[in-house]
Design a protein around this motif. Structure first.
Motif, PDB file in Angstrom:
ATOM      1  N   GLU A 230     -11.333   8.194 -10.313  1.00  0.00           N
ATOM      2  CA  GLU A 230     -12.442   8.033  -9.380  1.00  0.00           C
ATOM      3  C   GLU A 230     -12.585   9.292  -8.522  1.00  0.00           C
ATOM      4  OE1 GLU A 230     -12.181   4.603  -6.897  1.00  0.00           O
ATOM      5  OE2 GLU A 230     -11.461   3.304  -8.511  1.00  0.00           O
TER       6      GLU A 230
ATOM      7  N   SER B 199       0.839  -1.201   0.000  1.00  0.00           N
ATOM      8  CA  SER B 199       0.000   0.000   0.000  1.00  0.00           C
ATOM      9  C   SER B 199       0.869   1.244   0.000  1.00  0.00           C
ATOM     10  CB  SER B 199      -0.940   0.016   1.211  1.00  0.00           C
ATOM     11  OG  SER B 199      -0.202   0.180   2.406  1.00  0.00           O
TER      12      SER B 199
ATOM     13  N   GLN C 221      -7.763  -1.105  -2.383  1.00  0.00           N
ATOM     14  CA  GLN C 221      -8.836  -0.168  -2.673  1.00  0.00           C
ATOM     15  C   GLN C 221      -8.419   1.229  -2.240  1.00  0.00           C
ATOM     16  OE1 GLN C 221     -12.248  -1.360  -0.389  1.00  0.00           O
ATOM     17  NE2 GLN C 221     -11.150  -1.378   1.554  1.00  0.00           N
ATOM     18  N   LEU C 222      -9.222   2.220  -2.615  1.00  0.00           N
ATOM     19  CA  LEU C 222      -8.937   3.609  -2.276  1.00  0.00           C
ATOM     20  C   LEU C 222      -9.702   3.989  -1.015  1.00  0.00           C
ATOM     21  CD1 LEU C 222      -7.856   6.484  -2.878  1.00  0.00           C
ATOM     22  CD2 LEU C 222      -9.873   6.825  -4.325  1.00  0.00           C
TER      23      LEU C 222
ATOM     24  N   SER D 101      -5.824   6.973 -14.214  1.00  0.00           N
ATOM     25  CA  SER D 101      -5.388   6.996 -12.816  1.00  0.00           C
ATOM     26  C   SER D 101      -6.595   6.976 -11.888  1.00  0.00           C
ATOM     27  CB  SER D 101      -4.544   8.243 -12.526  1.00  0.00           C
ATOM     28  OG  SER D 101      -3.407   8.299 -13.369  1.00  0.00           O
ATOM     29  N   THR D 102      -6.387   6.453 -10.694  1.00  0.00           N
ATOM     30  CA  THR D 102      -7.458   6.398  -9.695  1.00  0.00           C
ATOM     31  C   THR D 102      -7.727   7.777  -9.106  1.00  0.00           C
ATOM     32  OG1 THR D 102      -6.601   4.205  -9.121  1.00  0.00           O
ATOM     33  CG2 THR D 102      -8.255   5.156  -7.660  1.00  0.00           C
TER      34      THR D 102
ATOM     35  N   LEU E  12      -3.861   3.906  -0.838  1.00  0.00           N
ATOM     36  CA  LEU E  12      -4.118   3.134  -2.047  1.00  0.00           C
ATOM     37  C   LEU E  12      -3.435   1.779  -1.948  1.00  0.00           C
ATOM     38  CD1 LEU E  12      -3.592   6.348  -2.943  1.00  0.00           C
ATOM     39  CD2 LEU E  12      -4.297   5.428  -5.145  1.00  0.00           C
TER      40      LEU E  12
ATOM     41  N   GLN F 236       2.130   4.582  -9.174  1.00  0.00           N
ATOM     42  CA  GLN F 236       1.227   3.440  -9.358  1.00  0.00           C
ATOM     43  C   GLN F 236       1.596   2.284  -8.450  1.00  0.00           C
ATOM     44  OE1 GLN F 236       0.142   2.601 -13.312  1.00  0.00           O
ATOM     45  NE2 GLN F 236      -1.149   0.851 -12.740  1.00  0.00           N
TER      46      GLN F 236
ATOM     47  N   ARG G 143      -3.257  -1.838  -9.408  1.00  0.00           N
ATOM     48  CA  ARG G 143      -4.259  -1.184 -10.266  1.00  0.00           C
ATOM     49  C   ARG G 143      -4.621   0.208  -9.784  1.00  0.00           C
ATOM     50  NH1 ARG G 143      -8.613  -6.098 -11.468  1.00  0.00           N
ATOM     51  NH2 ARG G 143      -7.124  -7.520 -12.471  1.00  0.00           N
ATOM     52  N   GLN G 144      -4.058   0.633  -8.666  1.00  0.00           N
ATOM     53  CA  GLN G 144      -4.354   1.954  -8.111  1.00  0.00           C
ATOM     54  C   GLN G 144      -3.211   2.914  -8.470  1.00  0.00           C
ATOM     55  OE1 GLN G 144      -6.970   2.662  -5.435  1.00  0.00           O
ATOM     56  NE2 GLN G 144      -7.934   0.823  -6.241  1.00  0.00           N
ATOM     57  N   SER G 145      -3.556   4.166  -8.716  1.00  0.00           N
ATOM     58  CA  SER G 145      -2.518   5.135  -9.090  1.00  0.00           C
ATOM     59  C   SER G 145      -2.973   6.560  -8.801  1.00  0.00           C
ATOM     60  CB  SER G 145      -2.152   5.000 -10.576  1.00  0.00           C
ATOM     61  OG  SER G 145      -3.306   5.165 -11.379  1.00  0.00           O
TER      62      SER G 145
END
Length: 409
Positions: free
Chosen positions: A346, A148, A392-393, A321-322, A389, A290, A293-295
């Motif tokens: 997001e 994380s 999940q965020l 990007s997230t 991150l 990154q 899958r989160q960035s």
């Protein structure tokens, strides 16, 4: 006379010991640091000022001018000598013990342990009080868990400053604005936060460009925090680079990996440095961070032209990007719809000052984010934002976590 003097010294030493030990828990709670040289400094300064400097100063103040100018030279010279000695002591590498601010239970244990250690002679098992200090002594900066990263968007007013933390490294993106000769984003916000967390070192600082609201705290930061290296788009003769350690120019394509987390510079291109038609905004260092899958995309103050270059350049595939740090604080010259559709964040973070004179974010631009289904958070409303991150965020808003009536609604 000699025995009486020894007894006085013992009594004074014991008093200093009690005061020193007794104040440690409270001092750590309030300031996150304690001066280890203060007992030495007090042992010298208190008797010197009380028994020599103050009496001579009082005598000199009532003597005729001819005599006073000679008498007052002595306390003056002693004060100069004392100030020099205190500076030497404060410069010692071990002069200050610094840890993260203790939470309630750590403080309570340390305070209870201190009271037990300082209990009157004959009190049973006073030595057990030392164990109450263990959590305080072992208190260390908390890093993100493996797999994380933590991203903190500071509330520095109208400016940018973002701390990116991996399990073993820390990067600061921009340093906030310059407020006055006495204060800036670093001295008022960034450095106090880092000290409260017990952080005394940054692996890298990225200064996106030369505008005051992004680089205004850089000099203060470099003077008060250990930094390994600096990336920036600043001109080679910039005063900031004169005090910056190991400075490197930002260029698209630069990348590195910390703890399995990738850092990639998407802008500016090397060719942009050769042109004199662009404002500093156009050369903002755009950094993508990154993890799986989160960035997070840190876009600085790029505007519509640079957004279009990113959309049609070789870094276009890296744009999604997230979390997006809204380009140019959500100004009317940035955050074009094609760019936002390409990034598909997001969450969009707007680092803006309360009632700022630029009217950032522009109402129509802010609405554009909402129309595209992007969650929006603003530092002037939420305060500092902390995003974790990984799988999940997760987002924490300072003003919700630490509500105060003066924040308003």
């Amino acid at each position: 006379w000699g025995a009486a003097l020894v007894q006085r010294i013992k009594e004074a030493s014991h008093a200093q010991y009690v005061v020193t030990l007794g104040l440690v828990p409270l001092t750590m709670l309030l300031f996150g640091q304690y001066s280890l040289v203060s007992p030495i400094a007090n042992a010298i300064a208190i008797p010197l000022v009380s028994l020599v400097i103050t009496p001579l100063a009082l005598v000199g103040s009532v003597l005729p001018t001819v005599l006073a100018q000679f008498v007052l030279q002595v306390p003056h010279l002693l004060l100069v000598w004392l100030a020099d000695l205190l500076q030497v002591l404060s410069a010692m590498p071990w002069a200050v013990w610094q840890t993260p601010l203790p939470n309630g239970w750590v403080f309570a244990l340390a305070l209870g342990g201190t009271l037990l250690v300082l209990a009157p002679r004959g009190w049973p098992v006073r030595w057990l009080g030392l164990f109450g200090w263990l959590p305080l002594l072992l208190n260390a900066p908390v890093a993100p868990a493996e797999g994380s990263m933590r991203v903190t968007a500071f509330d520095v007013g109208q400016g940018m400053a973002v701390l990116v933390e991996t399990p073993g490294h820390r990067l600061l993106y921009d340093t906030g604005p310059y407020y006055s000769a006495e204060s800036d984003g670093a001295t008022r916000v960034i450095l106090p936060y880092l000290r409260a967390r017990g952080i005394d070192h940054l692996d890298r600082v990225v200064i996106s460009h030369n505008d005051n609201d992004h680089s205004g705290g850089a000099v203060s930061l470099f003077k008060n925090m250990a930094v390994d290296s600096v990336y920036s788009s600043l001109a080679e003769d910039s005063p900031i680079l004169r005090v910056a350690p190991l400075a490197t120019r930002c260029e698209a394509g630069q990348s590195w990996n910390w703890d399995g987390i990738g850092f990639t510079m998407l802008h500016p291109t090397p060719a942009s440095y050769e042109s004199d038609k662009w404002r500093p905004n156009a050369r903002s260092c755009v950094l993508k961070v990154q993890i799986g899958r989160q960035s997070v995309l840190l876009a600085g103050d790029i505007e519509a032209v640079q957004e279009d270059e990113l959309l049609n350049g070789r870094m276009a595939e890296r744009l999604p990007s997230t979390v997006l740090l809204a380009p140019h604080h959500g100004s009317g010259t940035s955050s074009t719809e094609p760019f936002l559709r390409a990034v598909r964040p997001e969450l969009a973070v707007f680092q803006v000052g309360y009632r700022n004179r630029f009217n950032h974010p522009r109402p129509d631009v802010y609405e554009r984010y909402g129309r595209l289904g992007i969650r929006r958070l603003r530092t002037d409303e939420s305060g500092a934002l902390t995003m974790t991150l990984g799988d999940q965020l997760q987002v924490e808003q300072y003003r919700k976590q630490h509500a105060r009536y003066w924040y308003g609604r």
